[in-house]
Design an enzyme around this catalytic site. Sequence first.
Site, PDB file in Angstrom:
ATOM      1  N   PHE A 125     -17.963   2.017  -1.381  1.00 18.23           N
ATOM      2  CA  PHE A 125     -18.154   0.927  -2.062  1.00 18.23           C
ATOM      3  C   PHE A 125     -17.658  -0.048  -1.075  1.00 18.23           C
ATOM      4  O   PHE A 125     -16.730  -0.648  -0.613  1.00 18.23           O
ATOM      5  CB  PHE A 125     -17.434   1.281  -3.080  1.00 18.23           C
ATOM      6  CG  PHE A 125     -17.392  -0.704  -4.045  1.00 18.23           C
ATOM      7  CD1 PHE A 125     -19.093  -1.068  -4.888  1.00 18.23           C
ATOM      8  CD2 PHE A 125     -16.739  -1.971  -4.227  1.00 18.23           C
ATOM      9  CE1 PHE A 125     -18.708  -2.259  -5.840  1.00 18.23           C
ATOM     10  CE2 PHE A 125     -16.952  -2.766  -4.992  1.00 18.23           C
ATOM     11  CZ  PHE A 125     -18.521  -2.989  -5.636  1.00 18.23           C
ATOM     12  N   ILE A 159     -11.971   0.871   3.517  1.00 15.76           N
ATOM     13  CA  ILE A 159     -13.124   1.445   1.584  1.00 15.76           C
ATOM     14  C   ILE A 159     -12.774   2.944   1.379  1.00 15.76           C
ATOM     15  O   ILE A 159     -12.423   3.799   3.064  1.00 15.76           O
ATOM     16  CB  ILE A 159     -14.568   1.638   2.283  1.00 15.76           C
ATOM     17  CG1 ILE A 159     -15.001  -0.373   3.256  1.00 15.76           C
ATOM     18  CG2 ILE A 159     -15.912   2.118   1.949  1.00 15.76           C
ATOM     19  CD1 ILE A 159     -14.640  -0.965   2.403  1.00 15.76           C
ATOM     20  N   GLY A 346      19.587  11.170  -3.590  1.00 14.31           N
ATOM     21  CA  GLY A 346      18.988  10.555  -1.431  1.00 14.31           C
ATOM     22  C   GLY A 346      17.895  12.543  -1.783  1.00 14.31           C
ATOM     23  O   GLY A 346      16.944  11.829  -0.863  1.00 14.31           O
ATOM     24  N   GLU A 369      -8.750  -3.170  -6.374  1.00 20.14           N
ATOM     25  CA  GLU A 369      -9.649  -3.433  -7.841  1.00 20.14           C
ATOM     26  C   GLU A 369      -8.612  -4.741  -8.201  1.00 20.14           C
ATOM     27  O   GLU A 369      -7.629  -5.370  -9.825  1.00 20.14           O
ATOM     28  CB  GLU A 369      -8.962  -2.468  -9.063  1.00 20.14           C
ATOM     29  CG  GLU A 369      -9.153  -0.729  -8.362  1.00 20.14           C
ATOM     30  CD  GLU A 369     -10.911  -1.366  -8.032  1.00 20.14           C
ATOM     31  OE1 GLU A 369     -12.114  -2.008  -8.518  1.00 20.14           O
ATOM     32  OE2 GLU A 369     -11.570   0.061  -7.681  1.00 20.14           O
ATOM     33  N   SER A 372      -2.032  -8.294  -8.334  1.00 18.36           N
ATOM     34  CA  SER A 372      -1.335  -8.207  -9.233  1.00 18.36           C
ATOM     35  C   SER A 372      -1.173 -10.431  -9.404  1.00 18.36           C
ATOM     36  O   SER A 372      -1.798 -10.600 -10.606  1.00 18.36           O
ATOM     37  CB  SER A 372      -0.133  -7.971  -9.843  1.00 18.36           C
ATOM     38  OG  SER A 372      -0.345  -6.729  -9.114  1.00 18.36           O
TER      39      SER A 372
END
Length: 399
Positions: A125, A159, A346, A369, A372
Amino acid sequence: MIDPSIFELNFDQYRKLIADFTENELIPSENEMVRDGAVPERLVERMAQLGLFGISIPQSYGGLEWNMEQQVLLTQEFTRASCVYRSRFSTVIGLCSQAILDHGTEEQRTELLPKMAAGELVTAFGLTEEDAGSDASQLTTSAVLENGNYVVNGAKRYITNAGWADAFIIFARTDASVHGAKGVSALLVDATLPGVSTSLPTRMNGHAEAPVGEIHLANVVVPSSRLLGGPQGEGQGLTMALRGINHARLHVAATCVGQATRILEEITAHVNTRKQFNAPLADLGAVKSVLGECFAEVEAARALVMEGARAFDMGDVPRHRIAAAKLFASEMVGRVADKCLQLLGGEGIVGDHPIPRMWRDVRALRIYEGSSPIHERNLAVAMIRQGKIDGRLPNSYRV
Ligand SMILES: Cc1cc2nc3c(=O)[nH]c(=O)nc-3n(C[C@H](O)[C@H](O)[C@H](O)COP(=O)(O)OP(=O)(O)OC[C@H]3O[C@@H](n4cnc5c(N)ncnc54)[C@H](O)[C@@H]3O)c2cc1C
């Protein structure tokens, strides 16, 4: 090709098959994948045989046609394994197939979807560009109509599957005189066309085995029949993109739940066996507090994802609920991964425990997508707008 016997299974049987595949094949191969820097080809073939490229594609186009609720349940199973595996087929099941399904011509659907469902046509896409990230409407890749063909020039970056795809949906400006979203169309571009090339980044910070690549388009001649949706699709590119993106966002939210579930299973095993101060870490109140809080966070995200999926299956795309689920779930998995990494001490930094790898991988889920801050902003804008109209919330539950 999807194994024909898969089509005989009911959903519960299929979900169990995918859970077993995850447990017996994907999770045990994670270290091999990290060592070799790529998803093993035998597993990509297994994904195709099991129908994972076709879970969201209707049976009439060769897919398994699970509904959104079923798709997110499946996603929560297979993303108990590294989320890198999912990215190998995610661009097919979410972003690309759904845009083609809802906006392609019947000829485009019939030609492309069966091959995509079978895993024989991997699609990527191509939306993001150097100067068009969060604001995709500023993209500058151009597609100029000349003698019945589009001549495409530009470059895409970040992409997913750029290096593996057989074809791309390229979002390009078909009308240079129109600024912003309206001048953008979607073109189906074969990866083997002259002038198409891809390159991979030199380094990834997480998701290293599924590097996101660049697509370069230099005077690529694309037949006008490859305009998604035919002539009516002209200028509709970003609407089509959003159809795929909304579908994929819910899958990403489900991915966060799958990853967080695995992280909690791993950390519970660790604190039950690791002893300090003459007792397992699990005996410490501070550790119990982290475990309990994380469990509640995962369940809250799971409920949000499921609610969004059910609303989706009612026939609408509840984009604000989807955005809220994606925002909450991706922030949730970041918090859970960080707290659980801390409990490893650790081992969270040294060695090959899966939690630090997942901690790095899930960071990207807060960026792609829709990052935030973009979701926060868009939700607030929608709330303020809806509030002015009728005093309700977007995608309101009020009767
Ligand atoms: C692993 C991965 C896979 C990807 N796969 C694909 C893919 O398959 N196809 C594709 O087209 N793209 C893909 N992307 C690109 C992704 O969609 C973009 O990275 C994302 O949209 C952000 O764009 P940007 O990176 O240019 O960041 P920018 O747009 O430069 O934003 C940077 C930061 O600025 C802040 N910000 C920006 N605008 C606002 C605002 N209006 N309000 C508040 N804060 C804001 C946010 O914190 C944001 O994270 C992928 C990215 C990654 C990391």
